[in-house]
Write an enzyme that holds these catalytic residues in place. Structure first.
Site, mmCIF file in Angstrom:
data_model
loop_
_atom_site.group_PDB
_atom_site.id
_atom_site.type_symbol
_atom_site.label_atom_id
_atom_site.label_comp_id
_atom_site.label_asym_id
_atom_site.label_seq_id
_atom_site.Cartn_x
_atom_site.Cartn_y
_atom_site.Cartn_z
ATOM 1 N N ASP A 1 0.850 -1.207 0.000
ATOM 2 C CA ASP A 1 0.000 0.000 0.000
ATOM 3 C C ASP A 1 0.883 1.253 0.000
ATOM 4 O O ASP A 1 0.653 2.196 -0.765
ATOM 5 C CB ASP A 1 -0.900 0.050 1.249
ATOM 6 C CG ASP A 1 -1.938 -1.058 1.314
ATOM 7 O OD1 ASP A 1 -3.133 -0.767 1.221
ATOM 8 O OD2 ASP A 1 -1.544 -2.238 1.460
ATOM 9 N N GLU B 1 -5.401 7.410 0.200
ATOM 10 C CA GLU B 1 -5.878 6.723 1.404
ATOM 11 C C GLU B 1 -4.825 6.705 2.517
ATOM 12 O O GLU B 1 -5.181 6.757 3.691
ATOM 13 C CB GLU B 1 -6.298 5.281 1.082
ATOM 14 C CG GLU B 1 -6.780 4.573 2.339
ATOM 15 C CD GLU B 1 -7.520 3.281 2.108
ATOM 16 O OE1 GLU B 1 -7.396 2.687 1.028
ATOM 17 O OE2 GLU B 1 -8.224 2.867 3.047
ATOM 18 N N ASP C 1 -6.533 5.234 -4.345
ATOM 19 C CA ASP C 1 -6.469 4.107 -3.418
ATOM 20 C C ASP C 1 -5.324 3.223 -3.902
ATOM 21 O O ASP C 1 -5.439 2.548 -4.927
ATOM 22 C CB ASP C 1 -7.787 3.319 -3.385
ATOM 23 C CG ASP C 1 -7.856 2.425 -2.146
ATOM 24 O OD1 ASP C 1 -6.778 2.106 -1.603
ATOM 25 O OD2 ASP C 1 -8.965 2.048 -1.731
ATOM 26 N N ILE D 1 -3.930 0.497 -2.795
ATOM 27 C CA ILE D 1 -4.433 -0.882 -2.925
ATOM 28 C C ILE D 1 -5.848 -0.872 -2.389
ATOM 29 O O ILE D 1 -6.067 -0.747 -1.179
ATOM 30 C CB ILE D 1 -3.621 -1.926 -2.135
ATOM 31 C CG1 ILE D 1 -2.208 -2.048 -2.692
ATOM 32 C CG2 ILE D 1 -4.317 -3.300 -2.233
ATOM 33 C CD1 ILE D 1 -1.429 -3.240 -2.140
ATOM 34 N N ASP D 2 -6.793 -0.969 -3.277
ATOM 35 C CA ASP D 2 -8.186 -1.116 -2.860
ATOM 36 C C ASP D 2 -8.420 -2.616 -2.702
ATOM 37 O O ASP D 2 -8.013 -3.407 -3.552
ATOM 38 C CB ASP D 2 -9.098 -0.528 -3.938
ATOM 39 C CG ASP D 2 -10.555 -0.595 -3.539
ATOM 40 O OD1 ASP D 2 -10.849 -0.515 -2.330
ATOM 41 O OD2 ASP D 2 -11.402 -0.736 -4.441
ATOM 42 N N THR E 1 -7.377 -4.318 0.294
ATOM 43 C CA THR E 1 -6.160 -4.857 0.935
ATOM 44 C C THR E 1 -6.431 -6.247 1.519
ATOM 45 O O THR E 1 -5.555 -7.115 1.504
ATOM 46 C CB THR E 1 -5.659 -3.889 2.026
ATOM 47 O OG1 THR E 1 -5.488 -2.597 1.425
ATOM 48 C CG2 THR E 1 -4.323 -4.327 2.597
ATOM 49 N N ASP F 1 -12.598 4.822 -3.045
ATOM 50 C CA ASP F 1 -13.107 3.459 -3.248
ATOM 51 C C ASP F 1 -14.068 3.369 -4.441
ATOM 52 O O ASP F 1 -14.527 2.266 -4.774
ATOM 53 C CB ASP F 1 -13.852 2.979 -1.992
ATOM 54 C CG ASP F 1 -12.900 2.562 -0.880
ATOM 55 O OD1 ASP F 1 -11.751 2.181 -1.188
ATOM 56 O OD2 ASP F 1 -13.311 2.618 0.300
HETATM 57 P P1 AMP Z 1 -14.559 -4.319 -0.989
HETATM 58 O O1 AMP Z 1 -13.246 -4.926 -1.386
HETATM 59 O O2 AMP Z 1 -15.411 -3.927 -2.140
HETATM 60 O O3 AMP Z 1 -15.279 -5.093 0.050
HETATM 61 O O4 AMP Z 1 -14.224 -2.907 -0.376
HETATM 62 C C1 AMP Z 1 -13.066 -2.592 0.312
HETATM 63 C C2 AMP Z 1 -13.300 -1.255 0.930
HETATM 64 O O5 AMP Z 1 -14.397 -1.320 1.821
HETATM 65 C C3 AMP Z 1 -12.166 -0.740 1.765
HETATM 66 O O6 AMP Z 1 -11.350 0.072 0.971
HETATM 67 C C4 AMP Z 1 -12.856 0.078 2.857
HETATM 68 O O7 AMP Z 1 -12.610 1.451 2.677
HETATM 69 C C5 AMP Z 1 -14.333 -0.181 2.637
HETATM 70 N N1 AMP Z 1 -15.139 -0.432 3.840
HETATM 71 C C6 AMP Z 1 -14.745 -0.638 5.108
HETATM 72 N N2 AMP Z 1 -15.809 -0.788 5.933
HETATM 73 C C7 AMP Z 1 -16.918 -0.661 5.166
HETATM 74 C C8 AMP Z 1 -18.337 -0.693 5.420
HETATM 75 N N3 AMP Z 1 -18.830 -0.914 6.629
HETATM 76 N N4 AMP Z 1 -19.172 -0.503 4.372
HETATM 77 C C9 AMP Z 1 -18.696 -0.309 3.120
HETATM 78 N N5 AMP Z 1 -17.371 -0.266 2.836
HETATM 79 C C10 AMP Z 1 -16.497 -0.437 3.833
HETATM 80 MG MG MG Z 2 -10.180 0.895 -0.610
#
Ligand code: AMP
Ligand code: MG
Length: 337
Positions: A53, A76, A129, A131-132, A134, A282
């Site tokens: 990251d 981020e 981001d 690394i989206d 992680t 994100d």
């Molecule tokens: P994903 O890989 O689509 O599940 O999304 C990852 C992202 O979810 C991370 O970058 C976080 O910023 C975000 N995230 C963390 N907690 C939550 C939450 N409660 N609702 C939605 N997104 C979240």
């Molecule tokens: Mg992210």
């Protein structure tokens, strides 16, 4: 790639930056898998952050900032935790990885590059981001490097590097690594991650069309806590989906909708965190890529995503990304819940 000169330099720099950052992430994942150093740090919100990251953010901020020094970057990460004495060995690793790209870079410079990403929202700014997903990166699943340029609250350019995404979803053991690129008004394109920007490898991508509706799939997060899987299933069934969901980490989900692997991405507010507000990095790059591929992206009420209200999208709840054809039916089904 698309004709026209609009944001041509920004696009070139963004593609180069994301491609190099993707190489760094791939190297970290390949080389550090069994070492201690692989362990992630935990941020204040308990989410993980890794050497990759920080390395990815350092590279991308440097690439963008040296060409567009006046543009703020809202990223981020920052280097504060990395500079704590307890994390000296991690900082050394970040330095080592970034030096593969910039051999003369010092540790101080690299921390400075990471902190270029502490910019604030302006009329024109980038959001990153590094690394989206992680958690997906740590699990050996999907992750994305996401960079977008926003002007007057509108995403103008979006680039998504997806190192672990199969080039063809129906060939999971085939080649992996895809880059998605969109400039507003210019369409959406995808190429193998190692393609040069001038190569004919970039092909236009489009959302799935309304034929063979029974084959359509929807996509959601792997992490159940980032959405509402039960309600997502209910809504998907209400609008006619019969197949089980695809589950993918990160903005790779937007790529899946943009290239027609899925007709719908549902990210409904998590019942466990009802006050959660989505973060701009994100969603910005992925949302433009879906729109430019012919799809539609809104929050759960059907409102456009607001990228100008702060780094959290305070005025939105959740996300719905679709092939467009389906969108109103989904928003209507959500209204009835
Ligand atoms: P994903 O890989 O689509 O599940 O999304 C990852 C992202 O979810 C991370 O970058 C976080 O910023 C975000 N995230 C963390 N907690 C939550 C939450 N409660 N609702 C939605 N997104 C979240
Ligand atoms: Mg992210």
């Amino acid at each position: 790639m698309s004709p026209g000169q609009h944001l041509e330099l920004e696009k070139r720099i963004a593609v180069e930056a994301v491609t190099q950052a993707a190489r760094l992430c791939q190297a970290v994942r390949a080389e550090m898998a069994r070492s201690n150093a692989w362990e992630s740090l935990e941020k204040d919100d308990r989410s993980p952050v890794t050497v990759a990251d920080f390395g990815s953010q350092a590279l991308i901020c440097h690439y963008v900032n040296r060409v567009f020094p006046r543009d703020p970057i809202v990223g981020e990460e920052d280097s504060a935790a990395l500079q704590a004495s307890a994390n000296a060995s991690r900082l050394a690793q970040v330095t080592q990885y970034v030096r593969r790209f910039f051999p003369q870079a010092t540790t101080e410079e690299i921390c400075h590059w990471i902190d270029i990403g502490k910019g604030t929202i302006a009329g024109r700014f980038w959001t990153l981001d590094p690394i989206d997903g992680t958690k997906g990166f740590l699990r050996n699943d999907q992750y994305a490097i996401a960079l977008a340029l926003i002007e007057d609250g509108k995403v103008q350019l979006g680039v998504l590097g997806c190192p672990a995404l199969p080039v063809r979803l129906d060939e999971p053991d085939g080649p992996t690594g895809v880059i998605f690129v969109a400039v507003r008004g210019g369409g959406a394109f995808a190429a193998p991650l190692d393609a040069s920007i001038d190569e004919a490898a970039y092909v236009p991508i489009h959302v799935v069309q309304p034929t063979q509706r029974n084959e359509w799939r929807f996509v959601e997060s792997v992490e159940a806590a980032h959405g509402n899987p039960m309600l997502q299933e209910t809504v998907a069934q209400a609008v006619g989906f019969t197949r089980p969901p695809l589950r993918m980490d990160s903005q790779v989900k937007y790529g899946a909708v943009a290239r027609g692997d899925a007709a719908l991405y549902l990210r409904l507010p998590s019942p466990g965190q009802p006050d959660y507000r989505e973060k701009i990095w994100d969603h910005a790059a992925g949302a433009l890529i879906v729109e430019e591929a012919g799809g539609c992206v809104t929050d759960v009420y059907g409102y456009p995503l607001n990228f100008a209200a702060g780094y959290r999208m305070k005025t939105n709840r959740g996300v719905v990304a679709s092939n467009g054809v389906l969108h109103l039916a989904v928003i209507e089904a959500l209204r009835k819940q």
